[in-house]
Each structure stands twice: as structure tokens, then as C-alpha cells.
Motif scaffolding. Structure first.
Motif, PDB file in Angstrom:
ATOM      1  N   CYS A 253       0.834  -1.214   0.000  1.00  0.00           N
ATOM      2  CA  CYS A 253       0.000   0.000   0.000  1.00  0.00           C
ATOM      3  C   CYS A 253       0.862   1.256   0.000  1.00  0.00           C
TER       4      CYS A 253
ATOM      5  N   LYS B 199       0.715   3.996  -2.877  1.00  0.00           N
ATOM      6  CA  LYS B 199       0.386   5.381  -2.509  1.00  0.00           C
ATOM      7  C   LYS B 199       1.314   6.360  -3.229  1.00  0.00           C
ATOM      8  N   ARG B 200       2.572   5.972  -3.353  1.00  0.00           N
ATOM      9  CA  ARG B 200       3.545   6.864  -3.968  1.00  0.00           C
ATOM     10  C   ARG B 200       3.579   6.762  -5.485  1.00  0.00           C
ATOM     11  N   THR B 201       3.037   5.698  -6.042  1.00  0.00           N
ATOM     12  CA  THR B 201       3.099   5.516  -7.495  1.00  0.00           C
ATOM     13  C   THR B 201       1.749   5.664  -8.193  1.00  0.00           C
ATOM     14  N   THR B 202       0.649   5.589  -7.450  1.00  0.00           N
ATOM     15  CA  THR B 202      -0.684   5.714  -8.040  1.00  0.00           C
ATOM     16  C   THR B 202      -1.549   6.592  -7.141  1.00  0.00           C
ATOM     17  N   ASP B 203      -2.812   6.662  -7.473  1.00  0.00           N
ATOM     18  CA  ASP B 203      -3.756   7.414  -6.642  1.00  0.00           C
ATOM     19  C   ASP B 203      -4.363   6.556  -5.538  1.00  0.00           C
ATOM     20  N   PHE B 204      -4.028   5.282  -5.488  1.00  0.00           N
ATOM     21  CA  PHE B 204      -4.569   4.356  -4.495  1.00  0.00           C
ATOM     22  C   PHE B 204      -3.887   4.620  -3.150  1.00  0.00           C
ATOM     23  N   ASP B 205      -4.689   4.887  -2.120  1.00  0.00           N
ATOM     24  CA  ASP B 205      -4.127   5.183  -0.795  1.00  0.00           C
ATOM     25  C   ASP B 205      -4.877   4.395   0.275  1.00  0.00           C
TER      26      ASP B 205
END
Length: 114
Positions: free
Chosen positions: A29, A33-39
Motif C-alpha cells: 500500500c 500510494k507513492r506511485t498511483t492514486d490508491f491510498d
């Protein structure tokens, strides 16, 4: 060993596996978080934190019941800090847990003297 010791070792082994999986999920995760918009870090962080606290409580209980020397819980704690260490802790605890269960059942099968 008695049945309570076997149970404490089994709980420790179980929570070490779950904690190891949650650690890997938290790392995944964090990368996402740092590579996509998924947080999902705000969710996985507290979940992993609770599992670490449970691991420490169960480690203290198993240490107390199994009468381990200091080296054993220290090694298990260090393994819990490593991303895949929980899987190695499970491997370390597997045989001891099985032996404790066999010893507890063997002791329970012997009738008490009158």
C-alpha cells in the motif's frame, strides 16, 4: 508442557503469520500510494499496528508460559520487524507448538492416581 502453554504458542504462531501478511500489505500500500492514486495506508497502518501489539502481547504470554531464555523472544521480536520475518517465526514455532500439543494430550491421557 500443559495445554495452556500449547495454546499460547499456537496463538503466537497464528498472529505472527497474520502480522507478516499485514506487513507485506502495508508495504504494498505504501508503494502504491507513492506511485498511483490508491491510498490504503490510512486503513492498513492501524490494522498492522493492532496486529503488532497483539503479537507483542502473545509473545510475552508465550515467553512466560514456555519459560524461554531471553534469546528466544528477542529473536522472535527481531523477526517481527522484518517484512517476511513472521513467516520465519512461524517456522520456528511450528515444531515447538506441535510438541507442546502432543505433550499436553499425552499428559491428559494419563489417569490421575487416587
Amino acid at each position: 508442557m500443559d495445554l495452556k502453554t500449547a495454546s499460547a504458542l499456537h496463538r503466537l504462531r497464528l498472529v505472527s503469520l497474520i502480522e507478516a501478511v499485514s506487513f507485506l500489505l502495508l508495504l504494498t500500500c505504501s508503494v502504491l500510494k507513492r506511485t498511483t492514486d490508491f491510498d490504503a495506508v490510512p486503513v492498513m497502518g492501524p490494522v498492522h499496528g493492532v496486529l503488532v501489539v497483539l503479537f507483542l502481547v502473545f509473545l510475552a504470554d508465550a515467553w512466560n508460559r514456555a519459560k524461554w531464555p531471553l534469546k528466544r523472544p528477542v529473536v522472535l521480536f527481531v523477526l517481527s520487524v522484518l517484512p517476511t520475518g513472521g513467516f520465519f517465526a512461524d517456522r520456528m514455532l511450528r515444531r515447538e507448538t506441535e510438541d507442546a500439543v502432543v505433550a499436553a494430550h499425552g499428559r491428559a491421557d494419563v489417569p490421575a492416581e487416587a
